[in-house]
Design an enzyme around this catalytic site. Structure first.
Site, PDB file in Angstrom:
ATOM      1  N   HIS A   1      -6.273  -6.164  -1.449  1.00 47.46           N
ATOM      2  CA  HIS A   1      -5.297  -5.077  -1.359  1.00 47.46           C
ATOM      3  C   HIS A   1      -4.222  -5.505  -0.370  1.00 47.46           C
ATOM      4  O   HIS A   1      -4.518  -5.909   0.736  1.00 47.46           O
ATOM      5  CB  HIS A   1      -5.974  -3.799  -0.869  1.00 47.46           C
ATOM      6  CG  HIS A   1      -5.042  -2.646  -0.664  1.00 47.46           C
ATOM      7  ND1 HIS A   1      -4.386  -2.030  -1.712  1.00 47.46           N
ATOM      8  CD2 HIS A   1      -4.655  -1.981   0.457  1.00 47.46           C
ATOM      9  CE1 HIS A   1      -3.641  -1.040  -1.245  1.00 47.46           C
ATOM     10  NE2 HIS A   1      -3.776  -1.001   0.070  1.00 47.46           N
TER      11      HIS A   1
ATOM     12  N   SER B   1       0.841  -1.192   0.000  1.00 52.10           N
ATOM     13  CA  SER B   1       0.000   0.000   0.000  1.00 52.10           C
ATOM     14  C   SER B   1       0.883   1.251   0.000  1.00 52.10           C
ATOM     15  O   SER B   1       1.696   1.420  -0.903  1.00 52.10           O
ATOM     16  CB  SER B   1      -0.960  -0.031   1.190  1.00 52.10           C
ATOM     17  OG  SER B   1      -1.962   0.961   1.055  1.00 52.10           O
TER      18      SER B   1
ATOM     19  N   ASP C   1      -7.484  -3.980  -7.457  1.00 55.52           N
ATOM     20  CA  ASP C   1      -7.099  -3.652  -6.086  1.00 55.52           C
ATOM     21  C   ASP C   1      -8.257  -2.954  -5.369  1.00 55.52           C
ATOM     22  O   ASP C   1      -8.781  -1.936  -5.841  1.00 55.52           O
ATOM     23  CB  ASP C   1      -5.868  -2.732  -6.130  1.00 55.52           C
ATOM     24  CG  ASP C   1      -5.355  -2.352  -4.764  1.00 55.52           C
ATOM     25  OD1 ASP C   1      -6.077  -1.632  -4.045  1.00 55.52           O
ATOM     26  OD2 ASP C   1      -4.235  -2.764  -4.420  1.00 55.52           O
TER      27      ASP C   1
END
Length: 397
Positions: free
Chosen positions: A335, A180, A280
Site C-alpha cells: 500500500h 492513500s 492493495d
C-alpha cells in the site's frame, strides 16, 4: 490505523520507505516547514484549530517544475474519532517538525533512485483534516466539551494559494500527487486545483493507492460504504468535489459517491495517472476485511483475495480503458508505493518500472508504454514484500 508521526513523517510512511528516513546517498536535502498562520483568519485550520502548512524543498536542476504531494493517513470515521485524531500530528500542526529529510521514491533527490524527477521542486503537505482535504463545515463542532473543525478544503485552498505565491504561478509543470488518503484527495480535487492554477501551466494528477473500490467485505457487507456516507455528511465534503460528478449523482441522491475515486474518476477532466496494486493491503484489511496475508491465509481466504483482485480490475476499468490517461497496476502486496525506492524504480510490470511508465505518459515519450497492468497474484517476481505484512497488521489494530 495509519496515524502516528516519527521525526516529522508518519510511521506508515516510514514503513513504505523501508524503515529508513535516510536516502541511499545519505546527503538528501531538507524539506523545510512553512506554517500558514494567516490562513487561520480565513478559517483554514487543522482539526484542532491550529494552522496548516507544507514542507518545501527547492529543485536542484529544474526548480520551475513542481511536485505537490498530499500525505495519506486514513480518515476519522465519526466525531469522537476526529477528536482523538485532533490530538495527534494527523489533526494538529502543534508538534510538526521544522524540517524532514530522506523521503524516497518520487520525492527523492537521489538521481540514481529518481532519475526523471530528482531535480524538481517538491512539496509535502501534511494531512490534518481527517477527510481527504474535503471538509467544509462553517461552524466549530463541539465534541465532549471540546471544539474541533472540519475545514479540509479551505486548508487545501490556502496551501495552493501560498504555493502560487512561492513560485507555482510561474512554473513550467506541476504534478499533484499523494498516496492513500492523499491519493484519494488527488482524484477528488485535481479539477478543483486545475481551476486555481493558471491555465497555461500543464497540470497532471498522479494518484498512488487512492483508488479505493466500493466492494463488500468477506461477509458480504458494505462496511466501507456505510462509513463513507457518514463521513461525507459529517464533514460536508461536497464543496470542492467534482461538480460534474455531483450533478450527475444528485439525480439519485448518491452525491456521497463523488467522494470515492471509483465513481468520480469518469468525470475528471485533468490528465490523470492511476498507480495502485490490485491487491492493495489497506483495501484487503479495511474493505475486504480479510484478516490475513499470504502465506498465512486459508484456501478460502486465498479465494477471497483472488476475487478481490478481479473486482478491483473491473472497478478500475474507466482508468484502464481511458484513451488518454495513464495506468500502472501491479500485483504486489503493498500500500502506497510512490514513496518507496524499491517500488518506484524496481517493481516491474511488462519489464517497465513505475517511474518510467509515469514519465513516459507525462512527457509523451514513446520509448515507454503509458499503461501497464500486471498478471494475477503471485505472478510478479519483482515484488519485494518484506515490509508489507507489518503494514497490514498496523491497519488491523
Amino acid at each position: 490505523m495509519i496515524p502516528k508521526h516519527f521525526s516529522g513523517v508518519r510511521v506508515a510512511v516510514v514503513i513504505f520507505v523501508g524503515l529508513s528516513l535516510l536516502t541511499t546517498n545519505g546527503l538528501a536535502a531538507e524539506f523545510s516547514l512553512a506554517l500558514l498562520e494567516n490562513a487561520v483568519d480565513k478559517g483554514a485550520v487543522c482539526l484542532d484549530g491550529s494552522p496548516p502548512g507544507y514542507y518545501y524543498r527547492k529543485g536542484s536542476t529544474e526548480p520551475n517544475k513542481w511536485i505537490i504531494h498530499m500525505e495519506g493517513g486514513g480518515y476519522c470515521s465519526d466525531e469522537k474519532d476526529c477528536l482523538k485524531r485532533s490530538r495527534t500530528d494527523l489533526g494538529s500542526s502543534k508538534n510538526w517538525k521544522e524540517s524532514i529529510i530522506g523521503l524516497e521514491g518520487f520525492l527523492s533527490d537521489n538521481c540514481a533512485e529518481n532519475p526523471h524527477f530528482c531535480g524538481w521542486s517538491m512539496v509535502f503537505i501534511p494531512y490534518c483534516d481527517g477527510a481527504y482535504f474535503s471538509g467544509n463545515v462553517v461552524h466549530p463542532v463541539k465534541v465532549e466539551f471540546h471544539t474541533i473543525y472540519f475545514r479540509g478544503i479551505r486548508v487545501l485552498d490556502a496551501i495552493i494559494d501560498a504555493l502560487l505565491t512561492a513560485g507555482v504561478s510561474t512554473s513550467n509543470q506541476v504534478v499533484l500527487t499523494g498516496c492513500s488518503a492523499g491519493g484519494v484527495s488527488t482524484y477528488l480535487h485535481i479539477d478543483h486545483v486545475r481551476g486555481l492554477i493558471p491555465g497555461n501551466i500543464p497540470l497532471y494528477g498522479f494518484a498512488d493507492a487512492g483508488y479505493f473500490i466500493d466492494a463488500p467485505n468477506v461477509n458480504g457487507k458494505y462496511v466501507s460504504r456505510t462509513k463513507g456516507r457518514y463521513v461525507s455528511k459529517m464533514q460536508n465534503i461536497s464543496y470542492g468535489l467534482n461538480e460534474n460528478c455531483l450533478a450527475a449523482l444528485s439525480k439519485t441522491n448518491e452525491e456521497w459517491k463523488c467522494g470515492n475515486a471509483q465513481y468520480s474518476y469518469p468525470y475528471i477532466k485533468t490528465p490523470m495517472f492511476t498507480y495502485n496494486s490490485a491487491y492493495d493491503t489497506w483495501q484487503l484489511a479495511n474493505i475486504l476485511e480479510l484478516n490475513c496475508l499470504p502465506p498465512m491465509c486459508s484456501a478460502k481466504q486465498m479465494q477471497e483475495l483472488e476475487s478481490y483482485g478481479e473486482e478491483f480490475l473491473k472497478a478500475a476499468g474507466p482508468a484502464i480503458q481511458s484513451p488518454t490517461n495513464g495506468v500502472f497496476i501491479d500485483s504486489c502486496l503493498i500500500h502506497c508505493q510512490s514513496l518507496s525506492a524499491a517500488a518506484w524504480s524496481k517493481f516491474m510490470v511488462g519489464k517497465q518500472s513505475m517511474s518510467d511508465t509515469f514519465y513516459g505518459w507525462m512527457t509523451g515519450d514513446s520509448t515507454y508504454k503509458s499503461k501497464e497492468v500486471d498478471c494475477d497474484y503471485p505472478c510478479n517476481p519483482t515484488c519485494s514484500n518484506n515490509h508489507t505484512h507489518d503494514h497490514l497488521y498496523l491497519e488491523l489494530e
